[in-house]
Scaffold this motif. Structure first.
Motif, PDB file in Angstrom:
ATOM      1  N   GLU A  35       1.331  -1.036  -0.082  1.00  0.00           N
ATOM      2  CA  GLU A  35      -0.194  -0.075   0.246  1.00  0.00           C
ATOM      3  C   GLU A  35       0.821   1.571  -0.060  1.00  0.00           C
ATOM      4  OE1 GLU A  35      -3.134  -0.259  -0.790  1.00  0.00           O
ATOM      5  OE2 GLU A  35      -3.319  -1.876  -0.111  1.00  0.00           O
ATOM      6  N   ASP A  36       2.298   0.755  -0.975  1.00  0.00           N
ATOM      7  CA  ASP A  36       3.637   2.406   0.036  1.00  0.00           C
ATOM      8  C   ASP A  36       3.709   2.972  -1.103  1.00  0.00           C
ATOM      9  OD1 ASP A  36       4.490   4.440   0.681  1.00  0.00           O
ATOM     10  OD2 ASP A  36       6.841   2.548   0.486  1.00  0.00           O
ATOM     11  N   TYR A  37       2.843   4.444  -1.141  1.00  0.00           N
ATOM     12  CA  TYR A  37       3.142   4.816  -2.937  1.00  0.00           C
ATOM     13  C   TYR A  37       4.389   5.951  -2.221  1.00  0.00           C
ATOM     14  CZ  TYR A  37       0.062   1.775  -5.200  1.00  0.00           C
ATOM     15  OH  TYR A  37      -0.549   0.734  -5.927  1.00  0.00           O
ATOM     16  N   SER A  38       4.947   6.136  -1.532  1.00  0.00           N
ATOM     17  CA  SER A  38       5.793   7.012  -1.473  1.00  0.00           C
ATOM     18  C   SER A  38       7.042   6.745  -1.854  1.00  0.00           C
ATOM     19  CB  SER A  38       6.093   6.899   0.267  1.00  0.00           C
ATOM     20  OG  SER A  38       6.527   5.903   0.706  1.00  0.00           O
ATOM     21  N   PRO A  39       7.416   8.521  -2.577  1.00  0.00           N
ATOM     22  CA  PRO A  39       8.834   8.316  -3.137  1.00  0.00           C
ATOM     23  C   PRO A  39       9.875   7.715  -2.075  1.00  0.00           C
ATOM     24  CG  PRO A  39       8.032  10.490  -2.649  1.00  0.00           C
ATOM     25  CD  PRO A  39       7.562   9.417  -1.716  1.00  0.00           C
ATOM     26  N   GLY A  40      10.072   7.466  -0.694  1.00  0.00           N
ATOM     27  CA  GLY A  40      11.051   6.854   0.323  1.00  0.00           C
ATOM     28  C   GLY A  40      11.079   5.505   0.410  1.00  0.00           C
ATOM     29  N   GLY A  41       9.787   5.078   0.256  1.00  0.00           N
ATOM     30  CA  GLY A  41       9.689   3.831   1.307  1.00  0.00           C
ATOM     31  C   GLY A  41       9.224   4.274   2.321  1.00  0.00           C
ATOM     32  N   THR A  42       8.639   5.152   2.976  1.00  0.00           N
ATOM     33  CA  THR A  42       8.119   5.017   4.060  1.00  0.00           C
ATOM     34  C   THR A  42       6.691   4.636   4.529  1.00  0.00           C
ATOM     35  OG1 THR A  42       7.447   6.876   3.197  1.00  0.00           O
ATOM     36  CG2 THR A  42       9.662   6.889   4.955  1.00  0.00           C
ATOM     37  N   ALA A  43       6.718   3.241   4.508  1.00  0.00           N
ATOM     38  CA  ALA A  43       4.991   2.339   3.875  1.00  0.00           C
ATOM     39  C   ALA A  43       4.635   2.684   5.675  1.00  0.00           C
ATOM     40  CB  ALA A  43       5.320   0.754   4.335  1.00  0.00           C
ATOM     41  N   TRP A  44       5.030   2.689   6.739  1.00  0.00           N
ATOM     42  CA  TRP A  44       4.784   3.186   7.803  1.00  0.00           C
ATOM     43  C   TRP A  44       3.439   4.370   7.786  1.00  0.00           C
ATOM     44  CZ3 TRP A  44       2.489  -0.495  11.813  1.00  0.00           C
ATOM     45  CH2 TRP A  44       3.828  -1.152  11.505  1.00  0.00           C
ATOM     46  N   ASP A  45       4.216   5.177   7.189  1.00  0.00           N
ATOM     47  CA  ASP A  45       4.397   6.716   7.693  1.00  0.00           C
ATOM     48  C   ASP A  45       3.491   7.437   6.390  1.00  0.00           C
ATOM     49  OD1 ASP A  45       5.761   7.274   9.512  1.00  0.00           O
ATOM     50  OD2 ASP A  45       7.214   7.614   8.716  1.00  0.00           O
ATOM     51  N   TYR A  46       3.248   6.514   5.210  1.00  0.00           N
ATOM     52  CA  TYR A  46       2.276   6.983   3.889  1.00  0.00           C
ATOM     53  C   TYR A  46       0.880   6.586   3.744  1.00  0.00           C
ATOM     54  CZ  TYR A  46       0.575   6.874  -0.769  1.00  0.00           C
ATOM     55  OH  TYR A  46       0.111   6.901  -2.107  1.00  0.00           O
ATOM     56  N   PHE A  47       1.287   5.276   5.008  1.00  0.00           N
ATOM     57  CA  PHE A  47      -0.805   4.414   5.053  1.00  0.00           C
ATOM     58  C   PHE A  47      -1.051   4.576   6.395  1.00  0.00           C
ATOM     59  CE2 PHE A  47      -4.330   2.921   2.399  1.00  0.00           C
ATOM     60  CZ  PHE A  47      -4.327   2.913   3.413  1.00  0.00           C
ATOM     61  N   PRO A 389       2.958   6.478  -9.938  1.00  0.00           N
ATOM     62  CA  PRO A 389       3.760   6.921  -8.037  1.00  0.00           C
ATOM     63  C   PRO A 389       5.295   7.484  -9.023  1.00  0.00           C
ATOM     64  CG  PRO A 389       3.137   3.960  -9.405  1.00  0.00           C
ATOM     65  CD  PRO A 389       3.083   5.586 -10.912  1.00  0.00           C
ATOM     66  N   PRO A 390       5.606   7.779  -7.843  1.00  0.00           N
ATOM     67  CA  PRO A 390       6.710   8.526  -8.004  1.00  0.00           C
ATOM     68  C   PRO A 390       7.966   7.820  -8.573  1.00  0.00           C
ATOM     69  CG  PRO A 390       7.208   7.834  -5.648  1.00  0.00           C
ATOM     70  CD  PRO A 390       5.480   7.390  -6.480  1.00  0.00           C
ATOM     71  N   PRO A 391       8.872   8.714  -9.237  1.00  0.00           N
ATOM     72  CA  PRO A 391       9.945   8.107 -10.377  1.00  0.00           C
ATOM     73  C   PRO A 391      11.034   7.031  -9.731  1.00  0.00           C
ATOM     74  CG  PRO A 391       9.725  10.545 -10.033  1.00  0.00           C
ATOM     75  CD  PRO A 391       8.617  10.510  -9.118  1.00  0.00           C
ATOM     76  N   GLU A 392      11.009   8.012  -8.480  1.00  0.00           N
ATOM     77  CA  GLU A 392      12.186   6.989  -6.968  1.00  0.00           C
ATOM     78  C   GLU A 392      12.193   5.107  -7.390  1.00  0.00           C
ATOM     79  OE1 GLU A 392      12.009  11.119  -5.142  1.00  0.00           O
ATOM     80  OE2 GLU A 392      10.189   9.900  -6.559  1.00  0.00           O
ATOM     81  N   ARG A 393      10.097   4.917  -7.610  1.00  0.00           N
ATOM     82  CA  ARG A 393      10.039   4.052  -7.816  1.00  0.00           C
ATOM     83  C   ARG A 393      10.966   2.710  -8.588  1.00  0.00           C
ATOM     84  NH1 ARG A 393       4.404   1.905  -5.385  1.00  0.00           N
ATOM     85  NH2 ARG A 393       5.442   2.820  -4.229  1.00  0.00           N
ATOM     86  N   ARG A 394      10.684   3.809  -9.703  1.00  0.00           N
ATOM     87  CA  ARG A 394      12.063   3.178 -10.880  1.00  0.00           C
ATOM     88  C   ARG A 394      13.474   2.256 -10.483  1.00  0.00           C
ATOM     89  NH1 ARG A 394      11.321   7.613 -15.502  1.00  0.00           N
ATOM     90  NH2 ARG A 394      10.013   7.488 -15.222  1.00  0.00           N
ATOM     91  N   TYR A 395      13.970   2.432  -8.883  1.00  0.00           N
ATOM     92  CA  TYR A 395      14.557   2.187  -8.715  1.00  0.00           C
ATOM     93  C   TYR A 395      14.824   2.050  -7.520  1.00  0.00           C
ATOM     94  CZ  TYR A 395      15.553   4.374 -13.202  1.00  0.00           C
ATOM     95  OH  TYR A 395      15.623   5.243 -14.843  1.00  0.00           O
ATOM     96  N   GLY A 396      13.544   1.938  -6.919  1.00  0.00           N
ATOM     97  CA  GLY A 396      13.641   1.136  -5.250  1.00  0.00           C
ATOM     98  C   GLY A 396      13.042  -0.005  -4.821  1.00  0.00           C
ATOM     99  N   ARG A 397      13.007   0.074  -4.246  1.00  0.00           N
ATOM    100  CA  ARG A 397      12.393  -0.867  -3.260  1.00  0.00           C
ATOM    101  C   ARG A 397      11.556  -1.939  -4.305  1.00  0.00           C
ATOM    102  NH1 ARG A 397       9.783  -0.266   1.190  1.00  0.00           N
ATOM    103  NH2 ARG A 397      11.340  -0.181   2.530  1.00  0.00           N
ATOM    104  N   ASN A 398      12.385  -4.097  -4.520  1.00  0.00           N
ATOM    105  CA  ASN A 398      12.060  -4.431  -5.568  1.00  0.00           C
ATOM    106  C   ASN A 398      11.529  -4.417  -7.015  1.00  0.00           C
ATOM    107  OD1 ASN A 398      11.236  -6.176  -3.185  1.00  0.00           O
ATOM    108  ND2 ASN A 398       9.704  -5.122  -2.683  1.00  0.00           N
ATOM    109  N   HIS A 399      12.528  -2.655  -6.967  1.00  0.00           N
ATOM    110  CA  HIS A 399      12.588  -3.268  -8.906  1.00  0.00           C
ATOM    111  C   HIS A 399      12.741  -3.605  -9.565  1.00  0.00           C
ATOM    112  CE1 HIS A 399      16.226  -1.554  -7.539  1.00  0.00           C
ATOM    113  NE2 HIS A 399      16.974  -1.670  -9.195  1.00  0.00           N
ATOM    114  N   GLU A 400      13.752  -5.060  -9.431  1.00  0.00           N
ATOM    115  CA  GLU A 400      14.247  -6.375  -9.824  1.00  0.00           C
ATOM    116  C   GLU A 400      13.281  -7.223  -9.776  1.00  0.00           C
ATOM    117  OE1 GLU A 400      18.533  -6.795  -8.278  1.00  0.00           O
ATOM    118  OE2 GLU A 400      19.093  -5.114  -9.809  1.00  0.00           O
ATOM    119  N   TRP A 401      11.974  -6.995  -9.666  1.00  0.00           N
ATOM    120  CA  TRP A 401      10.705  -8.022  -8.910  1.00  0.00           C
ATOM    121  C   TRP A 401       9.836  -7.432 -10.487  1.00  0.00           C
ATOM    122  CZ3 TRP A 401      11.957 -12.693  -6.749  1.00  0.00           C
ATOM    123  CH2 TRP A 401      13.127 -12.755  -6.108  1.00  0.00           C
TER     124      TRP A 401
END
Length: 875
Positions: A35-47, A389-401
């Protein structure tokens, strides 16, 4: 054969879908990576929790004591209000030790098909002390114990409700629901029961929008009815006993509250909440239709009074009524059948308390199945109907999956603290699962090796916070154990399952060899390997000065992996000689790995420290090489790599036997890892082990020393020696330190949510017990050791394993003093008749007193106590 076993057969044959409905609803969907669509992967804070009541989830749903179908299209769960709570919940950052849930609920029973389930929620009558919990936990640092709900006094004088939810299936699509609320307090108290039915929001993400399902109100025979219609699930009816008010809204985000933008209609997700708490009726649809509905029962319970409310979820209308005599007859029958099933599973030799522990452990495993959906490519790219989603997502968490697509019912570590799968946790779950539902256990293990789970390069996804992290390779071990458990239970092993999983594991084994043995020396790095803060550094992150570690545990896990694959290959070779060749490959690879632990060839520094008689990680930094002499579980993992080759197997495979003997004859330097003994009338028995005969007593001297690893409740993750002798490594101007910490971690290293610097962890202890049993099978009474170290009492290794098993099970069992170590000094759990038989299966346990720590419903790890009780009994 019991009725539950017949239902399992029907479910497996797909002649009756007994598992269509189950406890597959998460208990927390907010604060998750999905459920996290934040730029920095801060899941607890984003939702955060504050958004949960108002914001539609993209990938799942959550609820209290709930059920849903196996695709989570339609959900049914309980909502409660005591007339005082504004709203409540804590995020992971608001507890001083992490994300353990600040509520008390218990999984009391379940059958494998969920034909009967029972759940208990303890609900305070006073306003939930949210502010006190947040403020006190913020004030405390990590050296102080966590401030829990029971510490606030909110349960004093028994001013709370026990709310029991039972589910009994009349047929696969006819689910009876019985809710029993009891006032445990001394005064009359108000309670609102709101069983809630809703459709998962699948219509807000695509263009054009898919058809919306609908719920609408009705009535039959004086009882309220909610009728639902869904394109793929069809029509369903929820019959609600009596005439409760029916409240309808939509499972849509309250955009005005969350984002400050106008809502398309006033009917949004939190409208029922706002009506019950604040009387705001404008959010309820007066036409009594929508995608979310609740039956509102307003009760006042006198002291000690119990009230029952019944519901029935069914796929056919019941014009003659839903709550006739058959309702209670079916409930009673399902309870009786559950008892009959567990009578066939739980050993009769166990005490009543032991049976209770084992049954609740298995119930916890069954309740923590969860529908889990996560399309990583869609998550990375965004939905057509939503902002990108924020552009950081392309190179962030789990982008290789991006290949990973999950849409299955999966066994979770738990459904609140960790409502996402973890690969090595799941492998341990399947051992006790195999006792009650071998088909589910096999299907789960195969699932994680399917092409839409396993990475194309062969890696198994670790967990959603970082699929690319590395967990210990225990999948092969679990598959072999499940195969053997089913063979013992049913008299026949599933060779098709074993063969299928073996071929996929070949890919994963190759990934390990290619990615984690960077120098090609049969010594493996691995990373943190699930052991979080066990080392001097965060082993999953780049090390200071570009250093790297040759890991005792990483190397030993791979030795164990080789032996597991060898054992599977030999089992398959009994009927297909083509597997003899690959068995030879794993035999040779194991011997190379075992040899490398003592022959790194660098300044005489090896994983095995001859002077100390223990295994350590070896650090390479700025041209220097030296062991990091921390006495931790890292140095005990080599014990896991042990296997006996029986003559009745080897002698039937002449090709494998010939190649093995040639290898031994032509590589005398490797012979120390292949020990042979001739048994009269049996033949030559061979032992393969990293820890050779002369090393074994030296390692066990530390492990069985009560001043080191051995606690009254199992083997600690770190030696108690480090309490008075902390290990410090000075590197690049910084002191890195490891102290013995028997309970919570005082450090935030690797998130700080778990601690491997002193507590007892069940899965590692289970593997130690199994390894000792294997060593004993070979050595018998020719090898005995003092137990504990320094004692005049000597035991063979089977007896040592039995004593360790008893120490672990005693964590949960009530002792002669009437107390359970798991609950430490929490007197209400120790003495109160309404609490003392309710079990929580914690993530890990205090290395000194056995008290439970961390996540409180983690039967995923600790449910393996059911297997310990089943195989060894209690004392």
């Amino acid at each position: 054969m019991t009725q539950e076993e017949l239902r399992l057969q029907e479910s497996q044959a797909r002649t009756a879908h007994w598992k269509r409905w189950g406890p597959y609803l998460a208990e927390r969907q907010w604060g998750t990576v999905r459920e996290d669509y934040s730029p920095g992967g801060t899941a607890w804070d984003y939702f955060p929790h504050d958004h949960a009541r108002s914001r539609a989830y993209r990938w799942g749903e959550d609820g209290i004591g709930g059920i849903c179908d196996n695709h989570a299209r339609l959900c049914l769960a309980l909502a409660l209000w005591n007339g005082r709570d504004p709203i409540f919940g804590l995020t992971g950052n608001e507890g001083n030790h992490g994300e353990d849930v600040k509520e008390y609920y218990f999984y009391l029973d379940s059958t494998p098909t969920h034909s009967y389930m029972k759940y208990l929620y303890k609900y305070p009558q006073a306003a939930f002390p949210y502010d006190a919990l947040v403020a006190e936990n913020r004030r405390r640092d990590r050296r102080a114990p966590e401030f829990e709900l029971i510490d606030t006094g909110v349960f004093d004088a028994d001013r709370y409700f026990d709310v029991v939810v039972e589910y009994a299936k009349c047929s696969p699509d006819d689910v009876l629901v019985r809710i029993t609320a009891t006032n445990r307090g001394p005064d009359a108290a108000e309670l609102h029961l709101l069983p809630t039915l809703w459709y998962r929001n699948t219509w807000s993400w695509d263009l054009p929008a898919p058809a919306r399902p609908t719920l609408r109100a009705g009535a039959v025979g004086g009882h309220a009815v909610i009728e639902g219609e869904h394109d793929s699930l069809g029509v369903r009816w929820l019959y609600c006993e009596g005439a409760p008010a029916l409240l309808f809204t939509e499972n849509d985000t309250n955009a005005e509250r969350i984002f400050g933008t106008p809502n398309a209609t006033p009917y949004v997700k939190d409208s029922i909440n706002d009506y019950v708490i604040a009387g705001k009726r404008q959010g309820l649809n007066p036409e009594q239709r929508g995608t979310k509905a609740a039956a509102h029962y307003r009760l006042t319970l006198g002291p000690g009074q119990s009230v029952v409310r019944r519901l029935r979820l069914v796929n056919t209308p019941l014009p003659a009524g839903a709550f006739g005599e058959d309702f209670e007859v079916v409930c009673a029958r399902r309870i009786r059948e559950a008892d009959e099933f567990y009578d066939s599973v739980i050993p009769r030799r166990l005490s009543d308390d032991g049976k209770r522990v084992m049954r609740q452990a298995l119930a916890g495993l069954l309740w923590t199945k969860q529908f889990y959906q996560y399309d990583v490519r869609r998550w990375l790219e965004g939905d057509p109907a939503c902002p990108p989603p924020p552009p950081e997502r392309r190179y962030g968490r789990n982008h290789e999956w991006g290949h990973l697509y999950n849409e299955d019912v999966i066994s979770m570590p738990d459904k609140w603290e960790y409502p996402w799968y973890a690969a090595w946790d799941l492998a341990f779950h399947m051992i006790p699962f195999a006792l009650i539902d071998p088909d589910f256990a096999k299907a789960q293990l195969v699932l994680f090796l399917r092409e839409w789970y396993m990475h194309p390069n062969g890696q198994i996804p670790a967990y959603e916070w970082a699929f690319g992290d590395v967990n210990p390779p225990v999948h092969a071990w679990a598959a072999l154990r499940v195969y053997r458990i089913e063979l013992r239970l049913r008299g026949k092993g599933d060779r098709e399952f074993l063969e299928k999983i073996f071929h996929k594991l070949l890919l994963n084994f190759t990934w390990w060899v290619n990615r984690k043995d960077t120098d090609g020396k049969n010594v493996f790095q691995g990373g943190f390997l699930g052991l979080d803060n066990i080392g001097v550094f965060d082993r999953s992150a780049p090390l200071p000065t570009g250093a790297h570690i040759e890991q005792s545990d990483g190397t030993s896990w791979m030795g164990m992996y080789c032996l597991n694959m060898l054992a599977i290959a030999l089992e398959l070779a009994k009927h297909d000689p083509a597997y003899e060749d690959v068995a030879s490959k794993f035999f040779e690879h194991f011997v190379f790995i075992a040899h490398a632990t003592r022959n790194l060839g660098e300044e005489g520094i090896n994983l095995w420290d001859e002077a100390d008689g223990f295994y350590y990680d070896v650090l390479h930094s700025d041209g220097a090489v030296y062991p990091m002499k921390v006495r931790s579980m890292v140095g005990l993992v080599p014990l896991f790599a042990v296997e006996t080759l029986e003559p009745e197997i080897v002698d039937r495979l002449p090709g494998f036997k010939r190649r093995m003997q040639w290898f031994i004859d032509n590589h005398p330097e490797f012979r120390e890892h292949v020990e042979m003994v001739t048994k009269p009338g049996v033949g030559v028995r061979r032992l393969l082990a990293i820890v050779a005969r002369e090393q074994l007593p030296r390692v066990l001297r530390f492990m069985l020393d009560e001043a080191e690893f051995l606690s009254p409740h199992g083997v600690r993750a770190l030696s108690r020696y480090h309490r008075d002798h902390p290990y410090t490594l000075h590197l690049d101007g910084v002191d890195h330190r490891v102290d013995y910490e028997p309970a919570e971690s005082s450090s935030g290293l690797f998130g700080g949510n778990s601690n491997w610097r002193g507590p007892v962890w069940f899965p590692m202890n289970y593997l130690l017990i199994e390894s000792l049993q294997k060593f004993h099978y070979f050595y018998g009474d020719t090898l005995k050791v003092p137990f504990p170290t320094g004692s005049t009492t000597t035991l063979n290794l089977w007896q040592v394993a039995t004593e360790l098993s008893r120490r672990l099970t005693r964590i949960f069992l009530r002792g002669a003093d009437g107390r359970r170590p798991v609950y430490g000094g929490t007197e209400k759990f120790q003495r109160d008749p309404h609490w003392r038989d309710l079990l929580l299966f914690y993530e890990y346990f205090n290395g000194d007193n056995g008290a439970g720590i961390g996540a409180g419903h983690q039967t995923g790890w600790t449910g393996i106590v059911a297997k310990l009780l089943q195989q060894s009994g209690e004392r």
